[in-house]
Design an enzyme around this catalytic site. Structure first.
Site, short mmCIF file in Angstrom:
data_model
loop_
_atom_site.label_atom_id
_atom_site.label_comp_id
_atom_site.label_asym_id
_atom_site.label_seq_id
_atom_site.Cartn_x
_atom_site.Cartn_y
_atom_site.Cartn_z
CD GLN A 276 0.62 1.73 -3.57
OE1 GLN A 276 -0.07 0.72 -3.52
NE2 GLN A 276 0.12 2.92 -3.36
N GLY B 12 5.57 2.95 0.55
CA GLY B 12 6.39 3.70 -0.40
C GLY B 12 5.88 3.56 -1.82
CB SER C 220 -0.91 0.01 1.24
OG SER C 220 -0.13 0.12 2.42
CE LYS C 221 -2.54 6.30 -2.60
NZ LYS C 221 -3.46 7.46 -2.56
NE ARG C 222 0.20 -0.11 6.12
CZ ARG C 222 0.92 -1.07 6.69
NH1 ARG C 222 2.11 -0.78 7.22
NH2 ARG C 222 0.47 -2.30 6.76
#
Length: 467
Positions: A248, A246, A242-244
């Site tokens: 994608q 880093g 996911s975005k957390r």
């Protein structure tokens, strides 16, 4: 001569956003397997979701694939343009009694779905075995697939092994919506058949679709392809990427300073391996890769390994190519280099391209090379320029001016010889010389630093402080 059909694989992204790193690996595995088998790699844009599909997303996917170097062997197929062919296939199913018109309203369908869920079974429309009367002539309807209600559907998956689905759990899925638009599972089957796809390699989030699509293949009398459902990529913590975690998108990795050959190498190792080999060429990957060797379990993104591989490819790449990328990265930061400064950076690149794990790190390492004179020294460096040190560095400057060869090894030898002649340790003049040349910016050993700056720039920076 073998009767086996030539291998045809395909990558079929939906143009609703960027090219995700997971999608890039799926494309890579399809490309590698086709190349390994001497087959064909195709691209299909699944743009039937007209509300979410955009031209910008199509362009982003094409750009990402081009950057990765994954070129299809034919022009891309756009699924939406084939809607009439999809409808033709549905009418064939209706004629065979394998599909039917369903006149349930959305509210009725929701109620039937709730009832089916409560009874622990899949949705079966009451229209499955009914014949519509004249009162339905102008009523909206969908066309549903008439799947078997008992028995099992077995998917012999090249990665997951034998997977069995109970037909009672597979609902009568919609093939055509009320507006005549075909649905995903129907369109995929028809397109893969018409494109001659022999191996469907995709994420394991599509495994349930394989059962439904297998039934449609059989109903249409199409030859089923081999299925291979590869596990998803997870973050370093084991959670879904996911975005957390880093970056994608493939474009994110390019902007962070990774090379396409790095991504090809690294993504190939995410879920597949060849012994303990971590770094390998495209040619080796093609020779070794087999989809049957892909692991069942999810892979974890490992930034340290990615950086290690990228550092390897940066170090071995053509210096002018890396210089172009560094210049682009500097320009994105607002530093546009031209003329002598660009020439100095390009000349220094062979000496410094092993000092960064990414292009962005290399741009940082180039700061001392492109620094503008006069350099500003901090208080500590200024205080180190005592009368004795200045005199010694002046003598060193004279030696450097007459150096017959200006290369890092020769300069390193000259500095060592000078320290011996002066009968002092390197610490008596090395730190001060480094400060004069770099103003405290990151730099390699002094021999490489002098070589990277070139003779004229090195001597001029010394003159700024010694004269």
């Amino acid at each position: 001569m073998s009767d086996r059909p030539a291998v045809v694989t395909r990558f079929a992204p939906s143009p609703t956003g960027y090219l995700h790193i997971g999608g890039a690996r799926t494309a890579l595995f399809n490309w590698l397997f086709a190349r390994h088998c001497g087959g064909t790699f195709l691209l299909r844009v699944e743009d039937t979701d007209r509300e979410r599909s955009t031209e910008a997303a199509v362009a982003a996917i094409f750009e990402g694939l081009d950057w990765l170097g994954l070129k299809a062997d034919a022009e891309p197929v756009f699924q939406f343009a084939r809607a009439e062919r999809h409808r033709e296939a549905v009418m064939d199913l209706v004629a065979k009694g394998r599909a039917y018109r369903c006149y349930m309203t959305p509210e009725q369908a929701d109620a039937q779905r709730e009832q089916a869920r409560a009874e622990g079974r899949a949705l079966r429309s009451p229209w499955r075995d009914q014949v519509a009367g004249p009162d339905k002539d102008n009523q909206p309807f969908v066309i549903r697939f008439k799947g078997p209600v008992d028995g099992d559907t077995v998917v012999e998956d090249l990665v997951q092994g034998r997977v069995t689905f109970h037909n009672r759990d597979l609902d009568d899925l919609v093939l055509l919506r009320t507006d005549g638009a075909p649905t995903y599972n129907l369109a995929v089957v028809v397109d893969d058949h018409d494109m001659g796809v022999t191996h469907v390699i995709r994420g394991d989030d599509h495994l349930n679709n394989a059962a439904r699509q297998s039934l449609i293949y059989e109903a249409l009398d199409f030859t089923k392809p081999a299925f291979a459902h590869i596990p998803l990529i997870h973050g370093p913590d084991g959670a879904k990427l996911s975005k957390r975690h880093g970056a994608q998108a493939v474009g994110d990795y390019a902007e962070l300073g990774y090379l396409p050959e790095t991504l090809r190498n690294y993504l190939a190792r995410l879920g597949w391996s060849h012994g303990d080999d971590e770094i390998f060429s495209d040619e080796e990957a093609i020779a070794w890769f087999d989809i049957a060797d892909v692991n069942k379990g999810a892979s974890r993104l490992d930034w340290d390994k990615l950086n290690h591989i990228n550092a390897h490819y940066l170090k071995s790449a053509d210096p002018d190519r890396i210089a172009d990328l560094v210049l682009k990265a500097l320009a994105a930061r607002g530093t546009v280099l031209e003329g002598p400064l660009e020439a100095r950076l390009r000349a220094a690149m062979p000496l410094l391209q092993d000092r960064g794990k990414t292009v962005l790190e290399l741009a940082d390492q180039m700061a001392f090379v492109i620094a503008q004179r006069p350099l500003v020294l901090d208080d500590k460096a200024t205080k180190s320029l005592t009368e004795e040190t200045v005199a010694r560095l002046s003598r060193l400057r004279d030696r450097l001016q007459t150096a017959p060869v200006w290369t890092a090894p020769e300069l390193e030898a000259l500095l060592k010889d000078f320290a011996e002649q002066e009968a002092v340790g390197f610490g008596k003049f090395g730190p001060a010389l480094r400060a004069i040349l770099t103003a405290g910016l990151p730099a390699p050993d002094l021999g490489k630093t002098l070589a990277a700056l070139n003779r004229d720039e090195s001597l001029t920076r010394m003159d700024d402080r010694l004269l």
